[in-house]
Design a protein around this motif. Structure first.
Motif, short mmCIF file in Angstrom:
data_model
loop_
_atom_site.label_atom_id
_atom_site.label_comp_id
_atom_site.label_asym_id
_atom_site.label_seq_id
_atom_site.Cartn_x
_atom_site.Cartn_y
_atom_site.Cartn_z
N SER A 13 0.86 -1.18 0.00
CA SER A 13 0.00 0.00 0.00
C SER A 13 0.89 1.22 0.00
O SER A 13 1.76 1.36 0.88
CB SER A 13 -0.92 0.00 1.24
OG SER A 13 -1.75 1.14 1.24
N SER A 58 -3.95 0.50 -8.91
CA SER A 58 -4.38 -0.47 -7.89
C SER A 58 -4.95 -1.72 -8.56
O SER A 58 -5.89 -1.64 -9.35
CB SER A 58 -5.43 0.16 -6.97
OG SER A 58 -4.88 1.26 -6.29
N HIS A 98 -3.13 4.84 -2.78
CA HIS A 98 -4.17 5.73 -2.24
C HIS A 98 -3.82 7.19 -2.54
O HIS A 98 -2.66 7.58 -2.56
CB HIS A 98 -4.39 5.48 -0.75
CG HIS A 98 -3.13 5.40 0.05
ND1 HIS A 98 -2.52 6.51 0.61
CD2 HIS A 98 -2.37 4.33 0.41
CE1 HIS A 98 -1.46 6.13 1.27
NE2 HIS A 98 -1.33 4.83 1.16
N THR A 155 -2.18 -1.41 -3.68
CA THR A 155 -3.16 -0.34 -3.43
C THR A 155 -2.41 0.98 -3.44
O THR A 155 -1.46 1.17 -2.69
CB THR A 155 -3.87 -0.52 -2.08
OG1 THR A 155 -4.49 -1.81 -2.04
CG2 THR A 155 -4.93 0.56 -1.89
#
Lengths: 116, 114
Positions: free
Chosen positions: A12, A85, A115, A113
């Motif tokens: 992430s 992603s 963000h 992922t």
């Protein structure tokens, strides 16, 4: 028997980061290595195919490298975006003359992922 | 060129039934491979067809079978369905012998066995 391992299993990162996904394989006698992207519930999209005679292959923000002797490949993603992603999979084929010819062996994938 | 197409996209069957899935490769491609994808086992190779001949088979029971037609379209059949057959079934095509050439995947058929 060919085995493919991908590290990390999940990653992430914030948008804009450069990142590296790793793939290792046990039998270095491969023709090529292919990187795929899979969105949830969807099929696989081929990202890059790197031949055994090549060291690198580039497509846009993606760069794949291959080191056959050490049984490793990396996928480098530059300036990551939320649209990146997905699950990233690497795969290697069997060898001509062997019973596994034509079969792709996949790693378990890295879930990425990004963000905002 | 149109991509690899698979039909149906979704399927719900009952244990004990049989099912047939279809795959149309990219025009001009002669090799078709099938894979099963589950959360626990990941992507596993089922079989590969080239010029209507099965060239390679994965480690699956005989309930899983397939064939390829002269136009390179392929079907796979699963008989006597079990709950564990619930999975995403993907097919891939390549111009010639699979594996050496880049493989292109279809969107998959999601099979649910109840």
């Amino acid at each position: 028997k060919q085995e493919v391992t991908q590290i990390p299993a999940a990653l992430s990162v914030p948008e804009g980061e450069n990142l590296v996904l790793n793939c290792s394989f046990t039998d270095s006698a491969i023709y090529n290595l292919q990187w795929f992207r899979q969105d949830p519930g969807k099929g696989l999209t081929s990202l890059l195919l790197i031949q055994s005679s090549q060291r690198e292959q580039t497509s846009g923000r993606l760069n794949a490298s291959l080191d056959k002797s050490s049984g490793r490949s990396t996928l480098y993603i530059a300036a990551s975006q939320p649209g990146d992603s997905a699950t990233y999979l690497c795969a290697v084929p069997g060898n001509a003359g062997g019973t596994s010819y034509g079969k792709l062996t996949f790693g378990q994938g890295t879930i990425l992922t990004v963000h905002p | 060129k149109a991509g690899v197409t698979q039909t149906p996209r979704y399927l719900i069957k009952t244990r004990g039934q049989q099912v047939t899935l279809s795959c149309s490769p990219i025009s001009g491609h002669r090799s078709v491979s099938w894979y099963q994808q589950t959360p626990g086992q990941g992507l596993q190779f089922l079989f590969e067809y080239f010029s209507e001949t099965q060239r390679n088979k994965g480690n699956f029971p005989g309930r899983f079978s397939g064939r390829q037609f002269s136009n390179s379209r392929s079907e796979m059949n699963v008989s006597t369905l079990e709950l564990g057959d619930s999975a995403l079934y993907l097919c891939a095509s390549s111009p010639l012998a699979g594996g050496v050439y880049e493989q292109y995947f279809g969107p998959g058929t999601r099979l649910t066995v109840t």
